[in-house]
Design a protein around this motif. Structure first.
Motif, PDB file in Angstrom:
ATOM      1  N   MET A  47      48.737  43.494  26.006  1.00 30.97           N
ATOM      2  CA  MET A  47      48.555  44.692  26.824  1.00 30.97           C
ATOM      3  C   MET A  47      47.171  45.296  26.603  1.00 30.97           C
ATOM      4  N   ALA A  85      52.657  46.250  37.844  1.00 27.30           N
ATOM      5  CA  ALA A  85      51.244  46.648  37.881  1.00 27.30           C
ATOM      6  C   ALA A  85      50.449  45.586  38.631  1.00 27.30           C
ATOM      7  N   TRP A 120      52.132  49.556  31.038  1.00 25.75           N
ATOM      8  CA  TRP A 120      51.875  48.911  32.328  1.00 25.75           C
ATOM      9  C   TRP A 120      51.760  49.931  33.445  1.00 25.75           C
TER      10      TRP A 120
END
Length: 220
Positions: free
Chosen positions: A78, A198, A16
């Motif tokens: 992710m 983020a 992140w």
């Protein structure tokens, strides 16, 4: 032109944080010269208990997430977030989860090695780890990163073999925790405001503009 200083608290084994770096870069581009943005990368360790030599990645993920399949599911999410920011994560190429303290020592030294050097080092560490699966706890890898960024690789290798700045980096991490940083990335704007996580580029732009406007009003 108003200058805004941004401390980015980050760990180079945090996906992140890599995504956050891209979003921050997008934010600076959106500002299009409205103000000057000065950046310093600050250390954080997601897991300071990792041994200096690191730990087998599958073993580490299984212990951390309660099973390797659960870990892979999280990393698939992710990968999607990374793809949206132009990062082609290759989690399957990572064989070792590293202790990142030495990487943070290098990042600290890079701050005084010339304009843009620290960012080059941080970018290369992210790229090597997440795209190539390199062991960024290895001193030879770190010295290579230093050399590629224009630093003296031999000097860096000698410093890494010593205890230089080990305590200073650890103390910086403790200070960040005392300030309330519990996760990364964390963006601290002129020691006034902090944005955790983020966040999207627009959120970061708003924070920078707010600080710049306040500084401009104070000096105007």
């Amino acid at each position: 032109m108003t200058a805004v200083h941004v401390d980015i608290v980050s760990d180079v084994m945090c996906p992140w944080c890599y995504i956050g770096k891209r979003r921050f870069e997008k934010a600076v581009a959106l500002l299009d010269g409205e103000c000057t943005v000065q950046v310093a990368w600050r250390p954080f360790q997601l897991d300071p208990t990792l041994p200096p030599e690191g730990k087998d990645r599958d073993t580490y993920l299984a212990e951390k997430f309660g099973g390797i399949e659960r870990a892979r599911e999280l990393y698939r999410n992710m990968e999607k977030a990374g793809a949206g920011e132009g990062i082609p994560f290759r989690f399957d190429s990572i064989a070792l989860s590293p202790n990142t303290l030495d990487a943070h020592r290098l990042i600290r030294w890079a701050q005084n090695a010339g304009d843009g050097t620290q960012d080059k080092v941080v970018e290369q560490l992210f790229r090597l780890f997440f795209l190539e699966g390199a062991n960024i706890g290895d001193h030879a890898v770190l010295a290579g990163v230093a050399g590629d960024a224009g630093m003296d690789a031999a000097v860096v290798k000698a410093l890494l073999a010593s205890d230089a700045d080990r305590d200073a980096v650890s103390e910086e991490i403790v200070t960040a925790q005392r300030m309330g940083v519990t996760g990364v990335p964390c963006f601290i704007f002129d020691n006034r405001y902090a944005v955790m996580g983020a966040q999207d580029a627009d959120t970061i732009v708003d924070a920078i503009r707010q600080v710049a406007e306040q500084k401009g009003a104070a000096t105007g």
